[in-house]
Design a protein around this motif. Structure first.
Motif, PDB file in Angstrom:
ATOM      1  N   PHE B 349      43.037 -19.655  10.275  1.00  0.00           N
ATOM      2  CA  PHE B 349      43.917 -20.614   9.623  1.00  0.00           C
ATOM      3  C   PHE B 349      43.462 -22.007  10.016  1.00  0.00           C
ATOM      4  CE2 PHE B 349      46.629 -16.875  10.319  1.00  0.00           C
ATOM      5  CZ  PHE B 349      46.979 -16.595   9.010  1.00  0.00           C
ATOM      6  N   MET B 403      44.195 -23.326   4.189  1.00  0.00           N
ATOM      7  CA  MET B 403      44.792 -22.017   4.460  1.00  0.00           C
ATOM      8  C   MET B 403      45.676 -22.081   5.696  1.00  0.00           C
ATOM      9  SD  MET B 403      42.854 -18.459   5.070  1.00  0.00           S
ATOM     10  CE  MET B 403      43.731 -16.957   5.414  1.00  0.00           C
ATOM     11  N   PRO B 404      46.858 -21.539   5.670  1.00  0.00           N
ATOM     12  CA  PRO B 404      47.605 -21.060   4.525  1.00  0.00           C
ATOM     13  C   PRO B 404      48.425 -22.180   3.911  1.00  0.00           C
ATOM     14  CG  PRO B 404      48.810 -20.587   6.512  1.00  0.00           C
ATOM     15  CD  PRO B 404      47.610 -21.378   6.919  1.00  0.00           C
ATOM     16  N   MET B 406      51.628 -23.209   2.553  1.00  0.00           N
ATOM     17  CA  MET B 406      52.959 -22.601   2.649  1.00  0.00           C
ATOM     18  C   MET B 406      53.916 -23.116   1.578  1.00  0.00           C
ATOM     19  SD  MET B 406      52.743 -20.585   5.288  1.00  0.00           S
ATOM     20  CE  MET B 406      54.416 -20.262   5.781  1.00  0.00           C
ATOM     21  N   ARG B 427      49.208 -23.220  10.511  1.00  0.00           N
ATOM     22  CA  ARG B 427      50.136 -22.365  11.227  1.00  0.00           C
ATOM     23  C   ARG B 427      50.209 -22.817  12.672  1.00  0.00           C
ATOM     24  NH1 ARG B 427      49.435 -16.107  12.464  1.00  0.00           N
ATOM     25  NH2 ARG B 427      48.017 -16.998  13.980  1.00  0.00           N
ATOM     26  N   ARG B 781      57.724 -24.167   6.855  1.00  0.00           N
ATOM     27  CA  ARG B 781      58.232 -23.119   5.965  1.00  0.00           C
ATOM     28  C   ARG B 781      58.550 -23.678   4.588  1.00  0.00           C
ATOM     29  NH1 ARG B 781      57.251 -18.176   8.591  1.00  0.00           N
ATOM     30  NH2 ARG B 781      56.959 -18.851  10.710  1.00  0.00           N
ATOM     31  N   ASP B 798      58.478 -20.962  14.342  1.00  0.00           N
ATOM     32  CA  ASP B 798      57.452 -20.058  14.858  1.00  0.00           C
ATOM     33  C   ASP B 798      58.100 -18.980  15.707  1.00  0.00           C
ATOM     34  OD1 ASP B 798      54.907 -20.484  13.996  1.00  0.00           O
ATOM     35  OD2 ASP B 798      54.531 -22.133  15.381  1.00  0.00           O
ATOM     36  N   GLN B 799      57.572 -17.785  15.583  1.00  0.00           N
ATOM     37  CA  GLN B 799      58.055 -16.693  16.425  1.00  0.00           C
ATOM     38  C   GLN B 799      57.181 -16.602  17.665  1.00  0.00           C
ATOM     39  OE1 GLN B 799      57.612 -12.817  14.757  1.00  0.00           O
ATOM     40  NE2 GLN B 799      59.269 -11.949  15.950  1.00  0.00           N
ATOM     41  N   GLY B 800      57.783 -16.150  18.766  1.00  0.00           N
ATOM     42  CA  GLY B 800      57.008 -15.884  19.967  1.00  0.00           C
ATOM     43  C   GLY B 800      56.343 -17.100  20.554  1.00  0.00           C
ATOM     44  N   THR B1032      57.249 -13.818  -4.143  1.00  0.00           N
ATOM     45  CA  THR B1032      56.882 -14.752  -3.081  1.00  0.00           C
ATOM     46  C   THR B1032      57.129 -16.186  -3.506  1.00  0.00           C
ATOM     47  OG1 THR B1032      54.616 -14.780  -3.879  1.00  0.00           O
ATOM     48  CG2 THR B1032      55.101 -13.281  -2.074  1.00  0.00           C
ATOM     49  N   VAL B1098      47.747 -14.234  -2.544  1.00  0.00           N
ATOM     50  CA  VAL B1098      49.206 -14.319  -2.494  1.00  0.00           C
ATOM     51  C   VAL B1098      49.638 -15.743  -2.835  1.00  0.00           C
ATOM     52  CG1 VAL B1098      51.251 -13.992  -1.093  1.00  0.00           C
ATOM     53  CG2 VAL B1098      49.273 -12.532  -0.743  1.00  0.00           C
ATOM     54  N   VAL B1120      47.943 -18.488  -0.308  1.00  0.00           N
ATOM     55  CA  VAL B1120      47.755 -18.317   1.126  1.00  0.00           C
ATOM     56  C   VAL B1120      46.333 -18.707   1.546  1.00  0.00           C
ATOM     57  CG1 VAL B1120      47.440 -16.488   2.831  1.00  0.00           C
ATOM     58  CG2 VAL B1120      49.545 -16.633   1.585  1.00  0.00           C
ATOM     59  N   MET B1121      45.350 -18.374   0.716  1.00  0.00           N
ATOM     60  CA  MET B1121      43.974 -18.692   1.067  1.00  0.00           C
ATOM     61  C   MET B1121      43.650 -20.179   0.882  1.00  0.00           C
ATOM     62  SD  MET B1121      42.354 -15.983   2.117  1.00  0.00           S
ATOM     63  CE  MET B1121      40.629 -16.289   1.859  1.00  0.00           C
TER      64      MET B1121
END
Lengths: 87, 1214
Positions: B349, B403-404, B406, B427, B781, B798-800, B1032, B1098, B1120-1121
């Motif tokens: 990314f 990429m990506p 969003m 990202r 997002r 963001d997760q994690g 999507t 996508v 996404v790309m």
């Protein structure tokens, strides 16, 4: 339909089942069917890179890790198989 | 409705990359796959990545490999794709194309489980290639040479094993013994049968060697041994004379050396000290580099850390495997080590990087080795390290990647001529807001103020053979200023130019003399300093002048033309006079063709809206050859030679055509083909460039003639890869320009605007957009625009990951623990990319190292207000307690107490795995304060699910919360429920409204059309789609029509049938709708699918917008790309006919490169409907000329007409 034809069709089916993984048969259980669908899905996710990237963004993992996770899930995609009913 | 689909920005992400020597010679190239595009890149001598060739293959490229036949000089490319075919390509340097050497079909098309294409492995000696699938099938092809030294390929040899999942394959280097391939495999047949779970827990991965017996022409399983169950990747170890042979097995946390008949040599991969214990370390990309005597491996983990792995070996025996920390760069999909000392990292990314090796990691660093591997009760003892700044690598170039992508909005917030694309990209720590403008980026070399308002500028060489320009001559209204170009640019007085008069033209004449045309005459400065002056007769003055190196034509006031030629001695001689009917508006002479004495054509524009071509031949000097009338008086004329087609890098195969370009008073550029022999004008095309009449200047771009058009914004017309491009420049309005060439800047432009002299160069030719970037903190997002204040509100989550404070604290701690020594000043007060203070020198900038990983149930998120004009973040609210923002909208409630408010949907404690769970969802309502630059929380309302969609509706707020659509009103303490509908199948992800209709998108079940009845206060679903679509992105097109995109890469439009729509609108009671139930829990009415197209990527955002001022709107999408495309509706039936026939012929005559059938690809999930693929049509100019002619004949047109059609179609969109 003659008996020989039926035999013929059966053998053709068997050939297909041997050649193409996931070809169904009359006694296919719900579990087997689901396992097949899941494996196909995972293989499709792995094959389509944009989709893999899409999942990777959702889970905040690297694409390489995501691909590995999907490969790992192909082992038991629907959990353990149900107990066989003895007949 | 018929649509023309066109990709405006090709995908910028990279799926895989290989390096090799594809063009022969010494150059090192990188072949990269970007989904459906195959590119060939090359780092140039300045260390910049240049794209040499790019081709869309209309199929998904899944893997690439390169091989070289023994004794061969160049590498071939093997492509594994979704075509069910193996394709071998060779790069043809002369024609600049990929030639398909072989294409062999082995299975069904599509990315399937058992159809090979996912994996490729080649024998290191180039004798065989293996192509594998995720499961069961592996095929081996033998590669050889025939008597004419052409590459041959055998029929496939099977190495199948059913019920076996394959993780990775690679070739094993065993010199010139039989080729061997290694694979990591897992047999699942027993696990599927065993309900107790014992078999699955005992399932063991195996490393299997497949041997190709060249004598027997047969593949056999040679050897199979259990391998670590975390194995995911194989890397070839050099064999034969170069090394011990065998493979490196990369597994979770370990790297293991394995070979047949050799004990395992295992080493742990060092872990980052701050990594949670639950997480493993996985190698995601690897590269092997072989030098004369040694070799080493670079392995990159999923966190971006690169390790250098080396083997200590004595002959075939490996005694030690060492893994040493090398450097940290962003996580790459592939890394390539080039022989020139470069490392190309194709990032997963964000931007790709080209790095140069400073060292090869010989200095001591954290290292794990097989010899000091410690096994304890809890498994092997880990080795820890702390990432540090780059030591062995230095980044020298980067290639932009969106990429990506969003989210994207096309708006004209800056009030420029064309709208800007605001896109959210990237990202985690590499996220950014990128503002894209159509046009070329330029880099400004110098700006200097002049004493007054200059009107024109020229550059001249002193001698025709000089490489660089000698003077810059600037003309003012009553004076001329001469600047000499050397180390510095300074004013000179000894040049011989007359400085007390304005100039009309300055140029080199003959081989070595200079000419200055001023209103009263022509001043001819000979090389030895002698000056000849020609004066105008009477009181007439020169108004216009046209010239090339040997010919000069002047127009006197009143309309008299006088033609001069430079003779053999360099003397300017008057040749002919001609009286025109009126004043001359502009003049141009075509450049002197190579090897000729003069150019044949003079173009004269007159105020009676005509352009005439006059002959300059001695026989019919100044006779009119042809006349063209134009829509407005011409302001400027320019002849330009264009080679319209590819056939080689420079279009040499194709005859050039001469174009006469006219810039008209009404801002239109008119381009007409001039017949090289007769001077007849034909085949004209026009384009509106801007509000000012375009002035045209000949310049050179990459050594070839190009055209600069200066209207209210500058445009560049140039040839790139065989296509003529006319692209706006992202620069301010310019008055006058000239080519500029000096020591520092080989190919630039000098221009005047206002009272400044500007020198600039062109960057990255061929790009459609140029970007400005605003860094963000977390994965963006969604965003909305404050309608009045023109501010952007972005939600990021963001997760994690750890929150900013936690990260700061951890960073401080690590600096204190590690001592400030190596890491320099611990800039603890620096909040990463919270504003514009992003410090590139930061030793641990997150953009490069990534955020430290937290447990997966942790979430971080923020809401940001950005002023796009200044790129400042005016407000940044970080959410607390694992709360993550997912949706955002602006809303004006009924009671206008607060004006515009911001609603943000958040979720707390979201977990996807093992089961989707959440603590609670919330809708936050914020008030804009301080002119919208700050946010203030009004209140927060708890909801039972994830509010993924929010929308304003009739002075209230509509929210999609899981399967519930709910209408809220604003209360004092919280939002108040007004009405709801719980009948949606899964999860609502989009809501759009128009009048009293509500268009709801479900995550899995496409669109639902709803209506709100105010009198009954109820929401009804009156129509839905019968196709399950995993939405999507969605966009409301018109009252009855919605555009959507699904997860599998399709774009589709649905429309409510006219009669149903009318019935519903006319029904006054609504009772019928209310009580009528559809079948099987569906809605009573169904929408029709009217458009369907497989994009192959996508799609994450859709929007209706027009990229050209006054143009009609098209549907724009981002993927996404990182590609941006458009779907434009045809307005005439003729065009539809023409393009569908062209597409049909292209499909037949020019099947895609990687073997996928074009029609099948565009219909991969649903049959393509009413969309014509412009990307395929635009490949027309790349066809060989006879094929072009053949297709053109079938269409009853000429190839030039088809090219013009294609150009027109593109110009309608951008």
């Amino acid at each position: 339909m003659q008996a020989s034809d039926r035999f013929n069709i059966n053998s053709q089916l068997e050939h297909l089942q041997a050649k193409y993984v996931g070809t169904g048969h009359a006694d296919l259980s719900r579990f087997e069917w689901a396992v097949n669908i899941q494996r196909d899905s995972y293989a499709s996710y792995i094959g389509h890179y944009p989709m893999l990237a899409y999942f990777a963004i959702a889970e905040n993992e690297s694409i390489g890790r995501e691909r590995y996770n999907f490969m790992q899930k192909m082992l038991l995609p629907c959990g353990l198989p149900p107990e066989r009913e003895d007949d | 409705m018929y649509l023309y689909s066109l990709t405006l920005q090709q995908a910028t992400g990279i799926t895989c990359a290989i390096n090799g020597n594809f063009s022969g010679g010494k150059a090192q190239e990188i072949a990269v796959a970007r989904g459906k595009i195959l590119d060939l890149l090359r780092p140039d001598e300045n260390g910049k990545i240049q794209t040499i060739h790019s081709v869309e293959v209309f199929g998904a490229i899944r893997s690439l490999a390169q091989f070289r036949l023994t004794g061969g000089q160049k590498d071939y490319i093997v492509v594994g794709s979704d075509s069910g075919r193996i394709v071998i390509l060779e790069y043809n340097k002369e024609k600049n194309v990929f030639d398909k050497v072989h294409q062999e079909t082995f299975g069904k098309s599509g990315c399937r489980r058992i159809v090979p294409g996912q994996y490729l492995a080649v024998d290191p000696k180039g004798r065989a290639v293996m192509v594998g699938a995720c499961e069961k099938q592996k095929l081996v092809y033998v590669l050889n040479r025939d008597t004419a030294a052409r590459l041959t390929i055998s029929s496939p040899l099977e190495a199948h094993k059913s019920h076996t999942i394959c993780y990775s394959v690679c070739g094993v280097d065993c010199g010139f013994d039989n080729p061997v391939f290694a694979a990591v495999e897992l047999d699942y047949s027993e696990a599927d049968q065993d309900p107790t779970g014992q078999a699955s827990s005992e399932a063991q991965k195996h490393l299997t060697f497949y041997e190709l017996d060249l004598g027997l022409n047969h593949v056999s399983r040679k050897w199979s041994e259990p391998v670590d169950n975390g194995a995911n990747m194989l890397v070839t170890v050099p064999g034969g004379a170069d090394g011990p042979s065998g493979v490196l097995v990369c597994a979770e946390n370990f790297v293991i050396y394995k070979n047949q008949g050799h004990p395992d040599v295992r080493a742990v991969i060092p872990r980052r000290a701050d990594l949670p214990a639950e997480r493993g370390v996985l190698v995601v990309s690897a590269a092997m580099h072989k030098q004369k005597t040694t070799f080493f491996f670079l392995l990159q983990t999923e966190y971006g850390d690169v390790f250098k792995a080396t083997l200590d070996h004595d002959g075939d025996h490996v005694s030690e495997l060492k893994i040493k920390y090398f450097d940290t760069i962003p996580v790459a999909a592939s890394i390539c080590v080039l022989k020139l000392g470069f490392l190309f990292a194709a990032s997963e990314f964000g931007n790709h990087g080209l790095y140069q090796f400073q060292a090869i990691g010989d200095e001591p660093d954290v290292e794990s080795s097989s010899s000091n591997l410690m096994e304890t009760e809890d498994g092997f003892q880990p080795v820890f390290f702390q990432p540090r700044r780059l030591k062995n690598l230095v980044r020298i170039d980067q290639v932009e990647s969106l990429m990506p992508l969003m989210d994207m909005k096309i708006l004209n917030l800056f009030e420029e001529e064309t709208p800007q694309i605001f896109s959210l990209c990237g990202r985690g720590p590499r996220s950014s807001l990128r503002i894209l403008r159509p046009g070329l980026a330029i880099s400004e070399m110098a700006v200097s103020q002049l004493p007054g308002q200059p009107s024109a500028v020229w550059t001249v060489k002193k001698n025709v053979s000089d490489e660089f320009d000698a003077y810059i001559v600037v003309s003012f209204t009553n004076a001329t200023l001469v600047l000499s170009i050397g180390e510095t640019v300074e004013e000179v007085n000894d040049s011989g130019f007359l400085d007390t008069t304005p100039s009309l033209a300055v140029s080199l004449i003959g081989d070595d003399s200079l000419m200055q045309v001023h209103p009263n005459g022509i001043r001819h400065i000979r090389e030895d300093g002698r000056i000849n002056e020609w004066r105008t007769p009477g009181k007439r003055s020169i108004v216009k002048v046209g010239y090339n190196r040997l010919q000069v034509v002047i127009a006197l006031s009143g309309g008299e033309l006088i033609y001069f030629e430079a003779d053999m001695t360099g003397q300017l001689m008057e040749v002919e006079k001609h009286e025109m009917s009126g004043d001359v508006a502009c003049l141009d002479i075509a450049p002197v063709p190579e090897g000729r004495q003069r150019s044949r054509f003079l173009a004269v524009g007159s105020y009676d809206n005509t352009v005439r071509i006059l002959s300059l031949d001695p026989d019919d000097c100044l006779q009119i050859l042809s006349v063209q009338s134009v829509s407005s008086a011409p302001e400027s004329l320019l002849f330009l030679e264009v080679q319209a087609s590819i056939g080689g890098d420079d279009g040499a195969d194709h005859p050039a055509s001469l174009f006469l370009n006219s810039g008209l008073q009404n801002g239109v550029l008119f381009r007409t083909v001039v017949d090289m022999v007769t001077g007849q004008l034909s085949d004209s095309r026009s384009r509106f460039l801007g509000l000012k009449p375009p002035k045209l200047f000949a310049i050179s771009v990459r050594g070839r003639s190009a055209m600069l058009c200066l209207s209210s914004r500058p445009w560049l017309g140039y040839i790139h890869r065989g296509h003529f491009h006319l692209t706006p420049l992202s620069y301010e309005t310019l008055e006058f320009a000239a080519p500029f060439s000096s020591d520092q800047c080989a190919e630039g432009v000098v221009s005047v605007a206002g009272d400044a002299l500007r020198i600039f160069m062109f960057d990255r030719l061929g790009e459609t957009f140029n970007e400005t970037m605003v860094p963000l903190r977390y994965t963006p997002r969604k965003f909305v625009v404050h309608p009045k204040k023109k501010l952007l509100v972005i939600v990021e989550s963001d997760q994690g990951a750890f929150t900013a404070e936690e990260r700061e604290a951890a960073r401080k701690e690590s600096f204190q623990a590690g001592g400030a020594g190596e890491n320099g000043n611990g800039s603890a007060d620096q909040m990463e990319n919270g504003g514009d203070d992003e410090d590139k020198e930061d030793p641990l900038c997150d953009e490069q190292y990534g955020y430290p990983k937290a447990e997966s149930e942790k979430w971080v998120s923020c809401i940001r207000v950005v002023d796009p004009k200044t790129a400042d973040t005016t407000c940044l609210l970080e959410l607390q307690d694992n709360e993550a923002a997912y949706s955002v909208c602006t809303v004006n409630f009924h009671d206008k107490e607060y004006g515009t408010l911001l609603a943000v949907g958040t979720v707390k404690g979201m977990q996807f795995w093992p089961k989707k769970r959440l603590v609670a969802g919330f809708i936050h309502i914020y008030r804009f304060v301080e002119e919208g630059r700050k946010l203030e929380l009004l209140h927060k309302t708890q909801v039972e699910g994830v509010p993924l969609a929010l929308c304003q509706f009739q002075g209230r707020l509509l929210a999609g919360i899981g399967p519930v659509l709910r209408l809220y009103d604003l209360g004092k303490k919280r939002l108040l429920r007004k009405c709801e509908n719980k009948l949606f199948p899964n999860t609502i992800i989009s809501i759009q409204t128009y009048r009293d209709r509500i268009y709801v998108g479900d995550i899995q079940e496409s669109f639902h059309y709803c209506k709100y009845r105010r009198d009954e206060n109820q929401l009804y679903i009156f129509a839905d789609d019968c196709v399950p679509r995993w939405l999507t992105a969605s966009h409301h097109v018109d009252f009855d029509t919605m555009a959507g995109a699904d997860k599998f890469g399709n774009i589709y439009f649905v429309r409510l049938p006219q009669d149903v729509s009318e019935e519903i609108e006319e029904d006054p009671t609504g009772g019928k709708i209310k009580w009528e139930q559809g079948k099987l829990n569906g809605a009573p009415n169904k929408v029709d699918e009217i458009v369907q197209f497989h994009v192959g990527d996508v799609v994450t955002c859709l929007q209706k917008a027009s990229m050209i001022p006054g143009g009609s709107e098209s549907i724009m999408y981002g993927t996404v790309m990182g590609s941006i495309g458009a779907l434009h509706a045809f307005t005439s039936r003729d065009d539809v006919d023409f393009f569908s026939h062209l597409e049909m012929h292209m499909r037949q005559e020019y099947p895609p490169l990687c073997g996928r059938d074009h029609m099948a690809y565009r219909s991969a999930y649903f049959p393509v409907k009413d969309v014509i693929d412009g990307d395929l049509c635009e490949q027309f100019p790349t066809l060989p000329i006879d094929l072009q002619r053949k297709i053109a004949d079938e269409l009853d047109r000429t190839p030039a007409e088809i090219l013009k059609k294609l150009e027109d179609a593109r110009n309608k969109i951008i």
